[in-house]
Write a protein that holds these residues in place. Structure first.
Motif, short mmCIF file in Angstrom:
data_model
loop_
_atom_site.label_atom_id
_atom_site.label_comp_id
_atom_site.label_asym_id
_atom_site.label_seq_id
_atom_site.Cartn_x
_atom_site.Cartn_y
_atom_site.Cartn_z
N GLU A 497 0.63 -1.01 -0.25
CA GLU A 497 -0.29 0.09 0.25
C GLU A 497 0.69 1.15 0.02
O GLU A 497 0.60 2.30 1.00
N LEU A 498 1.59 1.81 -1.14
CA LEU A 498 2.06 2.56 -1.02
C LEU A 498 1.23 3.62 -1.16
O LEU A 498 2.07 4.77 -0.70
N ASP A 499 0.46 3.72 -1.43
CA ASP A 499 -0.26 5.10 -2.24
C ASP A 499 -1.71 5.93 -0.29
O ASP A 499 -1.63 6.73 -0.60
N LYS A 500 -0.84 4.66 0.49
CA LYS A 500 -1.12 5.45 1.97
C LYS A 500 0.40 5.94 2.68
O LYS A 500 -0.40 7.01 2.55
N CYS A 501 1.43 5.83 2.16
CA CYS A 501 2.27 6.23 2.32
C CYS A 501 2.23 8.09 2.22
O CYS A 501 2.47 7.79 1.30
N PRO A 502 2.58 8.74 3.32
CA PRO A 502 2.52 10.26 3.56
C PRO A 502 3.97 10.73 2.41
O PRO A 502 4.40 9.85 2.06
N GLU A 503 4.07 11.35 1.14
CA GLU A 503 4.86 12.33 0.00
C GLU A 503 5.92 11.81 0.46
O GLU A 503 6.73 11.61 0.01
#
Length: 635
Positions: A497-503
Motif C-alpha cells: 500500500e505505497l499509495d497510503k504512505c505520506p508523500e
C-alpha cells in the motif's frame, strides 16, 4: 584485567575542535581561552653596536633588507604556552574522529625554505657570537615568530600538514616534531602550488616591491615596448607544470604505543539476520565466560552511581543489534570507546550489524593496527533453478484466480532475475483494486523463489511525521528502515500500500530504489540484488504518475495491473473458499448446502476475495446456528 593507555597526546587544537562541534551542534559551547594582552607603548629593540661575524649565507643576503635594526610595537600578545585538556574535551573529540583524515605512524620533515624552517633557524641565529653582519638577529626572530600562527611540515612530496603553534601539550614544542613518530587527525584545507610554501621566493617578490635598490637600467624598463618578446627562460617556465600539494590542518596528534598481538582486541563484525548472527557465533561451552553488552553497561552504570571502580572487564563480549536500542542516544557517538571501557585489552568481541559510527571507528582502529578486525556478511539471492522455474510458476498460477495477464508479466520479471546477475535493486509495482490477489502473489513468490522469507512493511501504518525517525534513521537508539534492511532474511522486500504512505517519506525510497548502498542517518546497508515489490490501489499508470510524482514513478522497473474479477473467476473463488473451509463444518453441513445459501448473496461482478470470504463466513455461521434455533423453538 588492568586497562592500558595506548596514546600520549602531544597536540590538541581545542579551539578549532570546539568551533567545529559548536557549528555542528548549532549551539554554544563553553569557552576558556588562555590569552593575555599587554600593551607596550613604543617598545623598541635596538641593535647592539658590536663586531659582526661575516657569514656568506644566501639566507642573510636575501632577507637582511627587512631587518634594519629597530622594530616598534604598540601591542604585544602573549599566549600561555601550556595547553590543558579535560576528559570532557577528549570525549567531545571522539565524536569528530570518524570524520577526520587519519595519518598514522608518520615522521614529519622540514619544508625547504619554509617560514617554519626559517623561524627555527632564527632561534639558532641568536646564539651566534657577535651576531651576523647586516642582520639584527633579535628582530629577525621577533618578526619570524609573528609572521605565521601555524607551523607547516612535510608528510611526503604531495602532502603537508600544519600545526597551531599554541596547541602543543605534554611539554612538546615545535622542535620536537621532527624527532617523533606520531598519529595525526586532520581536516583538509585545500590544494596549493608547492612554491607558495617557499618563503625565500615570497621574500624575493616583496623585495622587488619594497627595495629601491633595483632601478630601471634600460629603455625597456622606463618605456616598456608594446610587443612582448618572451625569452627562452620565460617560455620554459610557462611550460613547466604547477606542482600542487594538499595541505591539512592538524587537530590532534598523539604518540601511539604499539600493542603486541596478544594485547589487541579481536573484533568480529557479523552483518545479516539474527539467525545468521547466532549461527556465526562460536559454540561456547558452559565454562566460557561470555558477557553481553547491555548487561555490562548496566553494571558499569551501577558502579558509577555507587561510586566504586568498575573492574568486571569482559574477555568475550557479544553485542547484538537490539543492544543499540538499550542505551541513550548520546552514547551512540562513543560506542567504540564504550566497548573498550567494558572489555579487557585482548578481548574477543562479536558485533551484530554495527551503526555507521561504530563501524567507522573500528575500521580506523584497524587501519592504525590497534585492533584485529574481520567482517562477515550474509549472502542473499534468488533461486536460480531453471528446471524448476516452470513448475514454480504453474504452482503460483494455480493459487491465483483471474490474473492470467499479471502472472504472465511477473513470470517475465522472475525469469530475468533468475537468469542475469543484477546488482541494482529491481522494483515492481502491482496495482489495481483491493483484494485481487496482489499480496497473495508476493507471498507465493517468497515461497517459491526466496525460501519463504521476506521483509514486509505495511506502509498504511506510517500515517504521520512521527514515523520520519523510522524512514530516515534520525534516532540511533530506535528501529529504522536501515536497521530492518540489515536484519533482513532474504533479498525480497515487500512494501504494501505505497499509495497510503505520506508523500514526504518518498525521499527515503529514492536512494533505496536507485543504489546498491542504502544510507540513513545511522546505518549503511548493502542492498545489492534486492527485489522490491510495491502494491497500490491506483487504477491507471497516469494516476500513479500523478500521485507518486516523477522521481518515484520513473524508479519503478515494472508495473503490473491486476484486473477486476469476472463472473467465472468469482464463481471459482466461491467454490474454492467453501472447499477450503470444509474441515470446519463437515460434521454438520455439506459444501453443496453452503454454496446454495451463499450463491444468492454473491454478485456476478464487483466482488473481490475479501468480500467473497466475508459472505461465505456469514453463511456458514448462519447455517450452523439453525440447529440452535430449532432447539430453542422446541423449548
Amino acid at each position: 584485567m588492568a586497562k592500558k593507555a595506548i596514546n600520549k597526546i602531544i597536540y590538541f587544537d581545542k579551539e578549532t575542535i570546539r568551533n567545529i562541534l559548536q557549528e555542528r551542534d548549532h549551539g554554544e559551547l563553553s569557552k576558556v581561552t588562555d590569552i593575555s594582552s599587554t600593551a607596550q607603548a613604543q617598545a623598541s629593540f635596538a641593535t647592539e653596536a658590536s663586531a659582526k661575524l661575516k657569514l656568506e649565507v644566501p639566507l642573510v643576503s636575501r632577507i637582511s633588507f627587512l631587518f634594519t635594526g629597530k622594530i616598534d610595537a604598540s601591542y604585544v600578545i602573549k599566549r600561555d604556552s601550556t595547553t590543558t585538556i579535560s576528559s570532557t574535551e577528549i570525549s567531545e573529540f571522539e565524536k569528530l574522529k570518524p570524520l577526520l583524515v587519519s595519518i598514522p605512524n608518520v615522521q614529519l620533515s622540514d619544508i625547504e625554505n619554509s617560514s617554519t624552517s626559517l623561524r627555527v633557524a632564527g632561534g639558532y641565529l641568536k646564539i651566534v657570537k657577535g651576531g651576523i653582519e647586516g642582520l639584527d638577529t633579535k628582530e629577525f626572530k621577533t618578526v619570524m615568530d609573528s609572521y605565521d600562527g601555524y607551523d607547516t611540515y612535510k608528510v611526503d612530496e604531495k602532502h603537508y600538514v600544519r600545526f597551531n603553534n599554541s596547541a602543543f601539550v605534554s611539554n612538546y614544542k615545535r622542535n620536537d616534531l621532527l624527532t617523533t613518530t606520531m598519529t595525526l587527525y586532520c581536516i583538509p584545507v585545500g590544494s596549493f602550488d608547492k612554491m607558495r610554501f617557499d618563503f625565500i621566493q615570497e621574500i624575493s617578490k616583496m623585495e622587488r616591491l619594497i627595495s629601491t635598490a633595483e632601478q630601471p637600467q634600460t629603455l625597456a624598463d622606463l618605456y616598456p615596448p608594446e610587443i612582448e618578446i618572451k625569452s627562452k627562460t620565460d617560455t620554459a617556465n610557462s611550460q613547466k607544470e604547477i606542482e600542487n600539494v594538499t595541505l591539512y590542518d592538524v587537530l590532534y596528534a598523539c604518540v601511539t604505543a604499539e600493542a603486541s598481538n596478544e594485547d589487541k582486541r579481536k573484533y568480529h563484525i557479523i552483518i545479516g539476520s539474527k539467525a545468521y548472527f547466532d549461527a556465526s557465533l562460536p559454540d561456547f561451552s558452559e565454562e566460557d565466560e561470555v558477557d553481553t553488552f547491555l548487561e555490562l553497561v548496566k553494571l558499569s552504570d551501577a558502579a558509577k552511581q555507587s561510586r566504586y571502580t568498575f573492574d568486571q572487564y569482559a574477555n568475550t563480549l557479544i553485542v547484538k543489534n537490539n543492544n543499540y536500542h538499550g542505551i541513550v542516544e548520546a552514547a551512540h557517538d562513543r560506542l567504540g570507546p564504550l566497548i573498550e571501557d567494558l572489555t579487557a585489552d585482548d578481548a574477543e568481541i562479536y558485533i551484530h550489524n554495527p551503526p555507521r559510527v561504530l563501524k567507522e571507528y573500528l575500521e580506523d582502529q584497524h587501519k592504525r593496527s590497534l585492533i584485529e578486525l574481520d567482517v562477515k556478511s550474509e549472502e542473499y539471492g534468488i533461486k536460480r533453478d531453471s528446471e524448476m522455474f516452470v513448475e514454480n510458476i504453474t504452482s503460483i498460477s494455480s493459487n491465483l484466480f483471474g490474473q492470467e495477464n499479471a502472472i504472465a508479466e511477473i513470470s517475465k520479471s522472475l525469469w530475468y532475475l533468475t537468469t542475469v546477475k543484477r546488482e541494482k535493486p529491481y522494483v515492481i509495482m502491482l496495482y489495481g483494486n483491493s483484494s485481487l490477489g496482489k499480496t497473495e502473489l508476493v507471498r507465493e513468490i517468497s515461497k517459491k523463489f526466496f525460501g519463504d522469507k521476506c521483509l514486509e512493511k505495511h506502509l498504511s501504518m506510517f500515517k504521520n511525521n512521527n514515523y520520519s525517525e523510522y524512514f530516515f534513521g534520525d534516532a540511533p537508539n530506535r528501529k529504522s528502515l536501515g536497521f530492518d534492511l540489515l536484519e533482513r532474511e532474504s533479498n525480497l522486500i515487500f512494501f504494501d500500500e505505497l499509495d497510503k504512505c505520506p508523500e514526504h517519506f518518498f525521499s527515503a525510497f529514492y536512494t533505496l530504489f536507485d543504489n546498491t548502498l542504502f544510507k540513513d542517518a545511522t546505518y549503511d546497508v548493502d542492498v545489492s540484488g534486492i527485489v522490491i515489490i510495491l502494491t497500490s490501489n491506483y487504477q491507471t499508470k497516469d494516476e500513479m504518475k500523478k500521485q507518486l510524482g516523477l522521481p518515484i514513478f520513473y524508479r519503478i522497473d515494472k508495473m503490473i495491473h491486476f484486473d477486476d474479477f469476472g463472473c467465472d473467476t468469482i464463481y471459482a473463488i466461491v467454490k474454492s473458499e467453501i472447499k477450503a473451509r470444509e474441515s470446519e463444518y463437515e460434521d454438520k453441513l455439506s459444501p453443496e448446502m453452503v454454496y446454495a445459501a451463499v450463491s444468492s448473496l454473491v454478485s456476478a461482478t464487483g466482488e473481490n476475495a475479501r468480500t467473497i470470504k466475508y459472505k461465505v463466513q456469514q453463511v456458514i455461521e448462519e447455517l450452523l446456528f439453525q440447529e440452535v434455533v430449532q432447539k430453542m423453538a422446541k423449548n
